[in-house]
Design an enzyme around this catalytic site. Structure first.
Site, PDB file in Angstrom:
ATOM      1  CG  ASP A 152     -10.084  -1.669  10.885  1.00  0.00           C
ATOM      2  OD1 ASP A 152      -9.877  -0.448  10.788  1.00  0.00           O
ATOM      3  OD2 ASP A 152      -9.173  -2.519  10.940  1.00  0.00           O
ATOM      4  CB  CYS A 177      -9.092 -10.734  18.639  1.00  0.00           C
ATOM      5  SG  CYS A 177      -7.468 -10.995  19.389  1.00  0.00           S
ATOM      6  CB  CYS A 195      -9.929 -10.402  14.253  1.00  0.00           C
ATOM      7  SG  CYS A 195      -8.627 -10.664  13.023  1.00  0.00           S
ATOM      8  NE  ARG A 215      -3.749  -0.007   1.962  1.00  0.00           N
ATOM      9  CZ  ARG A 215      -4.311  -0.906   2.765  1.00  0.00           C
ATOM     10  NH1 ARG A 215      -4.053  -0.898   4.049  1.00  0.00           N
ATOM     11  NH2 ARG A 215      -5.104  -1.831   2.279  1.00  0.00           N
ATOM     12  CE1 TYR A 216       0.213   4.233   4.202  1.00  0.00           C
ATOM     13  CE2 TYR A 216       0.464   1.982   4.980  1.00  0.00           C
ATOM     14  CZ  TYR A 216      -0.200   3.194   5.016  1.00  0.00           C
ATOM     15  OH  TYR A 216      -1.277   3.361   5.844  1.00  0.00           O
ATOM     16  NE  ARG A 241       4.940   2.429   5.934  1.00  0.00           N
ATOM     17  CZ  ARG A 241       4.912   3.630   5.395  1.00  0.00           C
ATOM     18  NH1 ARG A 241       5.821   3.981   4.500  1.00  0.00           N
ATOM     19  NH2 ARG A 241       3.970   4.494   5.726  1.00  0.00           N
ATOM     20  CG  ASP A 255      -5.762   0.925   8.500  1.00  0.00           C
ATOM     21  OD1 ASP A 255      -5.452   1.539   7.468  1.00  0.00           O
ATOM     22  OD2 ASP A 255      -5.134  -0.055   8.927  1.00  0.00           O
ATOM     23  CE  LYS A 262      -1.325   1.134  10.236  1.00  0.00           C
ATOM     24  NZ  LYS A 262      -0.981   0.632   8.862  1.00  0.00           N
ATOM     25  NE  ARG A 270      -4.675  -8.711   7.908  1.00  0.00           N
ATOM     26  CZ  ARG A 270      -3.510  -8.460   8.496  1.00  0.00           C
ATOM     27  NH1 ARG A 270      -3.024  -9.297   9.387  1.00  0.00           N
ATOM     28  NH2 ARG A 270      -2.824  -7.378   8.188  1.00  0.00           N
ATOM     29  CB  CYS A 273      -4.642 -16.076  16.098  1.00  0.00           C
ATOM     30  SG  CYS A 273      -4.308 -14.770  14.916  1.00  0.00           S
TER      31      CYS A 273
END
Length: 716
Positions: free
Chosen positions: A302, A138, A141, A121-122, A125, A339, A346, A143, A134
């Protein structure tokens, strides 16, 4: 003090043969993860009422449940429903309350993925997904669509392809390992990934995102530390959301990481009824810095599916930051960010302390509300930058530094850039000024060996004919075309042998035509939505009523109807009249059927047109788009003059087309009919076609993008 269950008691309930020493074994913790409601109740002495259990089980069917015994042991049993650990770990029926703004991939990570496992995206990076497993799922989450999907765990080849992508892009200096949780990989496997990345000269920094210090601190072993120390500089971000998560075990894991010389950061998520309190957040950031962890980000929750009950107003986050600035150390204040949905990245959302400014002064306020001024310098000499760093008198060594073209606001601020504004695409004022008109008609072109139809009219890419030699690069090509033009949907017609490839690339099956291909393979309509709103059908109830009424349709005498009209295959002499009728009936259409040249070209190629005349006047039309290779045909382009609607002419045309095609030895007939059109769906049901699915928001017809029903019939 709050009530919790003794560790020894938990161990014995989970494994009668185990000793307390196994509590500190991370693999034992994973093996004994709590994944169902009954085990949660029995091990932690939590009594749930029947209604709650039924709701939780329903949620688990959609979003899996898994949590370590360690993390669940932190729950206050006497007040578990309000406990922040319970809320983050245990399924809630509210997760099934989807709002119209919920998205499966709100950050468009898949859209910014040039190769599987990479999000770029950037400029400098990338995110490299190395796991989708995981130690705890969570409930908040972002994702949820991927985490825990055991069928799509990134394998070694996928990860290596991602590393090869990083190698081939010298602008990438920072790689973030994420997932899932990278620390759920074995030490050996993680060591291999880090070693491969360290071989890349332009990679300066490797970051790892993990929640194991919070939910599985036993994972931070001496062996893991020794692996990480080999690959400095390593940076680690963890995920503490509440002061309660700081235990002796978690503190010990953090000490090991910090003592290994690894800079630590923390990314919290602002969660309603968990940490949306200035006092709680202040205590959390103080716990973080006292354990050598820099509060890095405070995320606004999100827009992922099932998170609406966790989301707070943005104003709550700003209130929390206001309560920290000036009231605690500057390095203890995280950056509050959203985000941005759609892959915007972000965006900081912080309180404003700049009130105003003039040529000479800046007006500021402090955390107390004191308003003050800052005097601008009188003797600062403006020096225009010509981007010629070799002749600049500032001491700057650019060896090894990749210089980027400026974008966005930076581009406007640049002295060497001539642009004076940023203008969104499709700005009507600019189009009027320049005398440009947006092209309405979509176009057909080749991508490699395959044929696509795309354009703003239907706001989609339509893969009309797939050449299987184009797999797998066709997926990137289709996405790039859609993303570049900001289309909302990709739809593809694919054979059975390619069906799995499209599923793996996040396409969904919307309809099919059994036995379409000459070798007996089915034809599948596979779709991928780049705009979540495009995926939602607002008139679902209407469409279901249309289908119900069509499947229970009455019959009428087509022979008696045919006696009143003349029906035949159209010829070139009919084209002018055909174009006029199509133009009269359709305000918009996916193909230029109102164009005489288009009708002539298709008539010579592979399309049979059928017409109905009354008193020498053309009153209804249809076409049969034939595929002679597979001896199949799409029954389409039905148009009836408004004066003759509801007379059954569509059924009459359909029957005549079927008779003619059967004479020519065609096997399979199918159609894509307007899902809201009772007449067209009844016509196909009346002629014993079978319904196989709906293409949601697929075709621009009658001035709107509408859903289309697929019907088929084997006429052999």
């Amino acid at each position: 003090m709050y009530k919790k269950i003794n560790k020894e008691e938990i161990v014995k309930k989970l494994d009668s043969e185990a000793s307390i020493s196994q509590w500190y074994d991370w693999k034992w913790q994973l093996k004994n993860s709590i994944k169902d409601i009954e085990t949660l109740e029995s091990v932690f002495s939590i009594e749930l009422d029947a209604k709650d259990k039924k709701s939780m089980k329903k949620t688990i069917e959609q979003f899996p449940f898994a949590a370590t015994p360690y993390y669940l042991s932190l729950i206050d049993i006497d007040d578990y429903k309000n406990d922040p650990v319970y809320k983050q770990a245990v399924p809630d029926i509210e997760e099934l309350n989807l709002t119209n703004c919920d998205m499966s991939d709100p950050l468009h990570e898949d859209h910014d993925s040039p190769v599987p496992g990479i999000t770029h995206r950037y400029p400098d990076r990338v995110l490299l997904l190395v796991s989708n497993v995981c130690s705890m799922y969570c409930r908040h989450c972002t994702r949820k669509r991927k985490v825990g999907d055991m069928d799509n765990i990134p394998d070694k080849d996928t990860i290596m392809n991602g590393i090869e992508y990083i190698k081939s892009h010298s602008e990438i200096r920072d790689v973030l390992l994420s997932g899932g949780d990278p620390f759920l990989l074995s030490d050996h496997y993680l060591d291999w990934i880090l070693s491969e990345l360290k071989k890349i000269p332009h990679v300066e920094v490797i970051r790892i995102g993990t929640r194991t210090p919070v939910v599985l601190p036993q994972r931070i072993t001496d062996d893991l530390i020794n692996v990480l120390k080999k690959h400095h500089p390593i940076w680690i971000n963890t995920h503490f959301n509440h002061p309660k998560e700081f235990t002796e075990e978690s503190k010990k894991s953090v000490v090991k990481l910090a003592d290994a010389g690894i800079p630590l950061g923390n990314q919290s998520v602002l969660l309603a009824r968990v940490n949306d309190c200035p006092k709680i957040m202040k205590k959390l950031v103080h716990n973080l810095v006292s354990n050598r962890i820099r509060p890095y980000y405070l995320y606004q929750c999100d827009l992922s599916e099932g998170l609406s009950h966790f989301r707070t107003p943005v104003g709550k986050g700003i209130e929390i930051i206001e309560s920290l600035i000036g009231h605690t150390s500057g390095f203890a204040i995280p950056r509050y960010v959203i985000d941005a949905p759609g892959g915007g990245g972000k965006i900081p959302v912080m309180p404003s302390y700049l009130i105003s400014w003039s040529q000479n002064k800046v007006i500021l306020r402090n955390y107390e509300g004191v308003i003050t001024t800052y005097r601008e310098p009188d003797n600062y000499k403006t020096q225009l930058c010509d981007d010629d760093c070799d002749t600049c008198n500032l001491h700057l060594n650019l060896d090894g530094v990749v210089d980027y073209n400026s974008v966005g606001i930076t581009k406007l601020l640049s002295d060497t850039n001539d642009d004076i504004s940023l203008t969104p695409d499709n700005n009507q004022r600019i189009e009027r000024r320049e005398g440009e008109e947006a092209e309405d008609e979509d176009k057909i072109e080749k991508i490699s060996n395959s044929i696509v139809h795309h354009g703003n009219n239907n706001n989609r890419v339509y893969l009309m004919k797939l050449d299987t030699r184009d797999i797998p690069h066709i997926f990137t090509n289709l996405y790039d075309l859609a993303y570049k033009n900001r289309y909302g949907k990709i739809i593809a017609k694919v054979p059975t042998t390619s069906y799995g490839y499209f599923l793996e690339n996040d396409y969904i099956r919307e309809a099919h035509v059994p036995g379409f291909f000459k070798n007996g393979e089915n034809l599948y309509f596979m779709s991928k939505y780049l705009n979540e709103n495009r995926k939602s059908e607002p008139d679902e109830e209407v469409i279901q009523n249309v289908l119900y009424n069509s499947k229970n349709v009455d019959t009428f005498n087509l022979r008696k109807l045919a006696d009143k009209f003349k029906i035949r295959v159209c010829g070139e002499s009919d084209i002018e009249e055909m174009a006029l009728l199509y133009e009269k009936v359709f305000e918009t259409y996916p193909f230029p059927i109102h164009d005489e040249n288009y009708i002539l070209e298709t008539m010579k190629d592979n399309v049979l047109y059928f017409g109905v005349w009354h008193d020498d006047r053309l009153v209804a039309l249809s076409s049969s788009e034939t595929d002679r290779e597979n001896m199949t045909s799409e029954m389409t382009d039905f148009a009836t003059d408004i004066e003759y609607r509801k007379t059954g002419l569509a059924s009459l045309l359909l029957k005549a087309m079927e008779v003619e095609l059967k004479k020519r030895n065609f096997r399979i007939l199918y159609t894509i009919a307007r899902a809201r059109s009772q007449g067209m769906n009844k016509a196909f049901a009346r002629n014993r076609y079978e319904y196989t699915g709906t293409l949601t928001n697929n075709t621009n017809i009658f001035g709107n993008i509408e859903s289309m029903n697929v019907w088929y019939k084997n006429i052999l």
